[in-house]
Motif scaffolding. Structure first.
Motif, PDB file in Angstrom:
ATOM      1  N   ARG A  15       0.867  -1.181   0.000  1.00  0.00           N
ATOM      2  CA  ARG A  15       0.000   0.000   0.000  1.00  0.00           C
ATOM      3  C   ARG A  15       0.898   1.223   0.000  1.00  0.00           C
ATOM      4  O   ARG A  15       1.932   1.223   0.642  1.00  0.00           O
ATOM      5  CB  ARG A  15      -0.891   0.013   1.245  1.00  0.00           C
ATOM      6  CG  ARG A  15      -1.863  -1.146   1.300  1.00  0.00           C
ATOM      7  CD  ARG A  15      -2.644  -1.193   2.607  1.00  0.00           C
ATOM      8  NE  ARG A  15      -1.781  -1.561   3.726  1.00  0.00           N
ATOM      9  CZ  ARG A  15      -1.523  -0.791   4.783  1.00  0.00           C
ATOM     10  NH1 ARG A  15      -2.077   0.392   4.895  1.00  0.00           N
ATOM     11  NH2 ARG A  15      -0.736  -1.191   5.743  1.00  0.00           N
ATOM     12  N   VAL A  16       0.495   2.248  -0.723  1.00  0.00           N
ATOM     13  CA  VAL A  16       1.292   3.470  -0.798  1.00  0.00           C
ATOM     14  C   VAL A  16       0.549   4.585  -0.072  1.00  0.00           C
ATOM     15  O   VAL A  16      -0.582   4.898  -0.416  1.00  0.00           O
ATOM     16  CB  VAL A  16       1.554   3.871  -2.269  1.00  0.00           C
ATOM     17  CG1 VAL A  16       2.342   5.176  -2.329  1.00  0.00           C
ATOM     18  CG2 VAL A  16       2.287   2.761  -2.998  1.00  0.00           C
ATOM     19  N   ASN A  17       1.195   5.132   0.947  1.00  0.00           N
ATOM     20  CA  ASN A  17       0.665   6.242   1.726  1.00  0.00           C
ATOM     21  C   ASN A  17       1.817   7.209   1.988  1.00  0.00           C
ATOM     22  O   ASN A  17       2.983   6.865   1.780  1.00  0.00           O
ATOM     23  CB  ASN A  17       0.071   5.751   3.051  1.00  0.00           C
ATOM     24  CG  ASN A  17      -1.139   4.879   2.820  1.00  0.00           C
ATOM     25  OD1 ASN A  17      -2.148   5.327   2.303  1.00  0.00           O
ATOM     26  ND2 ASN A  17      -1.050   3.607   3.186  1.00  0.00           N
ATOM     27  N   ALA A  18       1.495   8.399   2.442  1.00  0.00           N
ATOM     28  CA  ALA A  18       2.527   9.397   2.732  1.00  0.00           C
ATOM     29  C   ALA A  18       2.163  10.157   3.999  1.00  0.00           C
ATOM     30  O   ALA A  18       0.996  10.232   4.378  1.00  0.00           O
ATOM     31  CB  ALA A  18       2.646  10.380   1.571  1.00  0.00           C
ATOM     32  N   VAL A  19       3.180  10.705   4.638  1.00  0.00           N
ATOM     33  CA  VAL A  19       3.001  11.571   5.798  1.00  0.00           C
ATOM     34  C   VAL A  19       3.516  12.950   5.399  1.00  0.00           C
ATOM     35  O   VAL A  19       4.592  13.075   4.812  1.00  0.00           O
ATOM     36  CB  VAL A  19       3.772  11.032   7.024  1.00  0.00           C
ATOM     37  CG1 VAL A  19       3.715  12.010   8.172  1.00  0.00           C
ATOM     38  CG2 VAL A  19       3.217   9.685   7.436  1.00  0.00           C
ATOM     39  N   ALA A  20       2.729  13.982   5.680  1.00  0.00           N
ATOM     40  CA  ALA A  20       3.092  15.361   5.326  1.00  0.00           C
ATOM     41  C   ALA A  20       3.223  16.186   6.604  1.00  0.00           C
ATOM     42  O   ALA A  20       2.244  16.750   7.089  1.00  0.00           O
ATOM     43  CB  ALA A  20       2.032  15.959   4.404  1.00  0.00           C
ATOM     44  N   PRO A  21       4.432  16.253   7.156  1.00  0.00           N
ATOM     45  CA  PRO A  21       4.598  17.010   8.403  1.00  0.00           C
ATOM     46  C   PRO A  21       4.601  18.511   8.168  1.00  0.00           C
ATOM     47  O   PRO A  21       4.952  18.997   7.092  1.00  0.00           O
ATOM     48  CB  PRO A  21       5.962  16.544   8.911  1.00  0.00           C
ATOM     49  CG  PRO A  21       6.691  16.081   7.701  1.00  0.00           C
ATOM     50  CD  PRO A  21       5.648  15.597   6.729  1.00  0.00           C
ATOM     51  N   GLY A  22       4.185  19.224   9.190  1.00  0.00           N
ATOM     52  CA  GLY A  22       4.284  20.682   9.184  1.00  0.00           C
ATOM     53  C   GLY A  22       5.630  21.072   9.771  1.00  0.00           C
ATOM     54  O   GLY A  22       6.627  20.373   9.591  1.00  0.00           O
TER      55      GLY A  22
END
Length: 91
Positions: A15-22
């Motif tokens: 599965r392809v997911n991403a995390v986008a931190p601030g």
């Protein structure tokens, strides 16, 4: 290219997911905080939670999509930004 990229590899358990931190307080961002109180004040004003994130908070969020509890989650970008994405204006 044959169509759109897929957020999964059927039958392979991928599965392809991403995390986008601030803004996260890390050794790499520390010079911005050390340069004066203006940057910290800007982060506090522009982040609904009123503070920068901690690396451990981003790590915890990144661990969730890898867990069995997220086994049906695919193609998601998870904002870990103190609420910035939730209140961001698009104009």
């Amino acid at each position: 290219m044959r169509g759109r990229p897929s957020p999964t590899a059927p039958g392979k358990g991928i599965r392809v997911n991403a995390v986008a931190p601030g803004v996260v307080r890390t050794p790499g961002s520390e010079p911005y905080f050390e340069a004066g109180p203006e940057f910290a004040a800007l982060v506090a004003r522009s982040t609904p939670l009123g503070r920068p994130g901690r690396a451990a908070e981003v790590a915890e969020a990144a661990a969730w999509p890898l867990s069995d509890r997220a086994s049906y989650v695919a193609g998601v970008t998870l904002p870990v930004d103190g609420g910035i994405t939730a209140v961001r204006r698009s104009d």
